[in-house]
Every structure is written in structure tokens, then in C-alpha cells.
Design an enzyme around this catalytic site. Structure first.
Site, short mmCIF file in Angstrom:
data_model
loop_
_atom_site.label_atom_id
_atom_site.label_comp_id
_atom_site.label_asym_id
_atom_site.label_seq_id
_atom_site.Cartn_x
_atom_site.Cartn_y
_atom_site.Cartn_z
N LYS A 14 -9.71 -8.56 13.13
CA LYS A 14 -11.08 -8.91 13.53
C LYS A 14 -12.03 -7.72 13.33
CE LYS A 14 -10.02 -10.03 17.82
NZ LYS A 14 -8.57 -9.77 17.86
N ARG A 89 -12.69 -14.03 25.67
CA ARG A 89 -11.23 -14.03 25.73
C ARG A 89 -10.71 -14.97 26.82
NH1 ARG A 89 -10.48 -8.61 23.35
NH2 ARG A 89 -8.28 -8.07 23.13
N ARG A 128 -1.19 0.55 13.08
CA ARG A 128 -2.50 1.05 13.52
C ARG A 128 -2.33 2.14 14.58
NH1 ARG A 128 -6.46 -3.44 15.91
NH2 ARG A 128 -5.08 -3.31 17.69
N ARG A 134 -4.68 4.77 20.21
CA ARG A 134 -4.74 3.84 21.34
C ARG A 134 -3.36 3.71 21.98
NH1 ARG A 134 -7.78 -1.60 19.48
NH2 ARG A 134 -6.70 -2.30 21.34
N ARG A 146 0.11 -7.87 25.39
CA ARG A 146 -1.19 -8.28 24.84
C ARG A 146 -1.08 -9.61 24.12
NH1 ARG A 146 -2.58 -3.28 21.46
NH2 ARG A 146 -4.53 -4.33 20.91
P1 AMP Z 1 -9.34 -5.00 21.81
O1 AMP Z 1 -9.85 -3.74 21.21
O2 AMP Z 1 -10.21 -6.18 21.55
O3 AMP Z 1 -7.89 -5.25 21.47
O4 AMP Z 1 -9.38 -4.80 23.41
C1 AMP Z 1 -8.64 -3.76 24.05
C2 AMP Z 1 -8.53 -4.06 25.53
O5 AMP Z 1 -9.82 -4.09 26.14
C3 AMP Z 1 -7.90 -5.40 25.88
O6 AMP Z 1 -6.48 -5.36 25.88
C4 AMP Z 1 -8.48 -5.63 27.28
O7 AMP Z 1 -7.82 -4.84 28.25
C5 AMP Z 1 -9.90 -5.09 27.13
N1 AMP Z 1 -10.83 -6.15 26.66
C6 AMP Z 1 -11.49 -6.19 25.49
N2 AMP Z 1 -12.26 -7.28 25.39
C7 AMP Z 1 -12.06 -7.99 26.53
C8 AMP Z 1 -12.53 -9.23 27.02
N3 AMP Z 1 -13.39 -9.98 26.31
N4 AMP Z 1 -12.09 -9.64 28.23
C9 AMP Z 1 -11.25 -8.89 28.97
N5 AMP Z 1 -10.74 -7.72 28.57
C10 AMP Z 1 -11.13 -7.26 27.35
#
Ligand code: AMP
Length: 191
Positions: A14, A89, A128, A134, A146
Site C-alpha cells: 500500500k 482499519r 522490509r 520497524r 498483525r
Molecule cells: P502500518 O504502517 O499501516 O502497518 O501501521 C503500523 C501500526 O500502526 C499498526 O500495526 C497499528 O498499531 C497502528 N495503526 C496504523 N493505522 C491504524 C489504524 N487505522 N487503526 C488502528 N491502528 C493503526
């Protein structure tokens, strides 16, 4: 405005595709994961609050996420539209987003989902993790969690937009440009 949700599990691509879409269509990128990581890096209260959820691969509470997105929507009020990446989400997040957009006389044009098999996702996330720094990309249990959280809490969002005829799924395996071209075909249909 053109408001598109780029949907998919962690590791679906994404972020990579969003960058290309915002450049081509001149849209504003709202990536909640990136925003939380920025807060974390800056040591803000929001960052501290989010960290304990992010570290385990769990979702940050809806109200916190929605408040942060609301602020970003206001900042981008004069843009051509938004690409939502990693948001919504949960179904309550989706409903809140629609309400926020409605208040501005706007709506979601469509959701484009990247379809990638689970084994491929795990491989990509670990790859990654070698460079992303991360913590949630580097630990097998966190990666598993996740994906589980995605299946349990996030996948219903696809159904939510499908019922509104605003959902399309494309193959997320292939070259970056191939996938991008398929996304552009869908974006052009939504314009
Ligand atoms: P991502 O970079 O999108 O994989 O997000 C990393 C982490 O940020 C996720 O595992 C969640 O802990 C938090 N996070 C990101 N976006 C959301 C969302 N829309 N709702 C809840 N937690 C989020």
C-alpha cells in the site's frame, strides 16, 4: 475531490503504490501508520499512547485514529482529494470517515484492495524489516499478530464498502509497475 481507500493486509504494498498514485493524480496521502511513526519519533503524547499498541501489532483505539485523521483532512481541505492508506482499519473507523467527509460535502469514491497471499506477505514484511527499522516488521509473533488483527478486525471493512458497490480487488503480486497500472485503470474509472 477524488477520495480513494487503498486497502490490503500489512505488506501488501500500500505504501509503495500510494506514493506513485499521489504523484500521478496529485492527491494527499493520509497513511495512519506513517503518522503514528512520526509522532513516535517526535516523542509526542499521541506517539507515546500509540506505541504500546504498535509494538504488539495491535490497533490503536478508534477515537485516537479518527481524531488524527480529522486533523489531516482539515489540513488537506484544498487538495484534489485523498489516498487513505492503512485507514480505515475497523468498521467504526469507516463510518467515522464517511461522516467526516459528508460534513465537507465529500464522499469515498471507492476502495481498491491489493490481494496478496499470506506467505508472500510474511516474506515481504521480513524483507522490509531488514531496512525499515520497524520493530513490528522484525518479530515473527508480531507479524503473525498483525495478520490476525487484519483478518479479524480489518477485513470486515472490505465487506462494508463492497455492500455499497465501492469495492474492487486487484492482484497485488507482480512488478510494482504492473500493479500500479492496474490500480490506475481502477482510479480512472472512479474519476
Ligand atoms: P502500518 O504502517 O499501516 O502497518 O501501521 C503500523 C501500526 O500502526 C499498526 O500495526 C497499528 O498499531 C497502528 N495503526 C496504523 N493505522 C491504524 C489504524 N487505522 N487503526 C488502528 N491502528 C493503526
Amino acid at each position: 475531490m477524488l477520495n480513494i481507500i487503498l486497502f490490503g493486509p500489512p505488506g501488501a504494498g500500500k505504501g509503495t503504490q500510494s506514493e506513485k498514485i499521489i504523484n500521478k493524480y496529485n492527491l494527499t496521502h493520509i497513511a495512519t501508520g506513517d503518522l503514528f511513526r512520526k509522532h513516535l519519533g517526535e516523542g509526542t503524547e499521541l506517539g507515546k499512547l500509540a506505541q504500546k499498541y504498535m509494538d504488539e501489532g495491535n490497533l490503536v483505539p478508534d477515537q485516537v485514529v479518527i481524531g488524527m485523521v480529522d486533523e489531516k483532512l482539515k489540513e488537506g481541505a484544498n487538495s484534489n482529494g485523498f489516498i487513505f492508506d492503512g485507514f480505515p482499519r475497523t468498521v467504526p473507523q469507516a463510518q467515522a470517515l464517511e461522516t467526516l467527509l459528508e460534513e465537507k460535502g465529500e464522499s469515498i469514491n471507492g476502495m481498491i484492495a491489493l490481494d496478496v497471499p499470506e506467505e508472500e506477505l510474511k516474506k515481504r514484511i521480513k524483507e522490509r524489516g531488514k531496512t525499515s527499522g520497524r520493530a513490528d516488521d522484525q518479530d515473527e509473533n508480531k507479524i503473525e499478530n498483525r495478520i490476525k488483527v487484519y483478518l479479524d478486525e480489518t477485513l470486515p471493512v472490505a465487506n462494508y464498502f463492497d455492500q455499497k458497490d465501492k469495492f474492487v480487488k486487484i492482484n497485488g503480486v507482480g512488478s510494482i509497475d504492473e500493479i500500479f497500472n492496474n490500480i490506475c485503470d481502477q482510479v480512472d474509472r472512479l474519476k
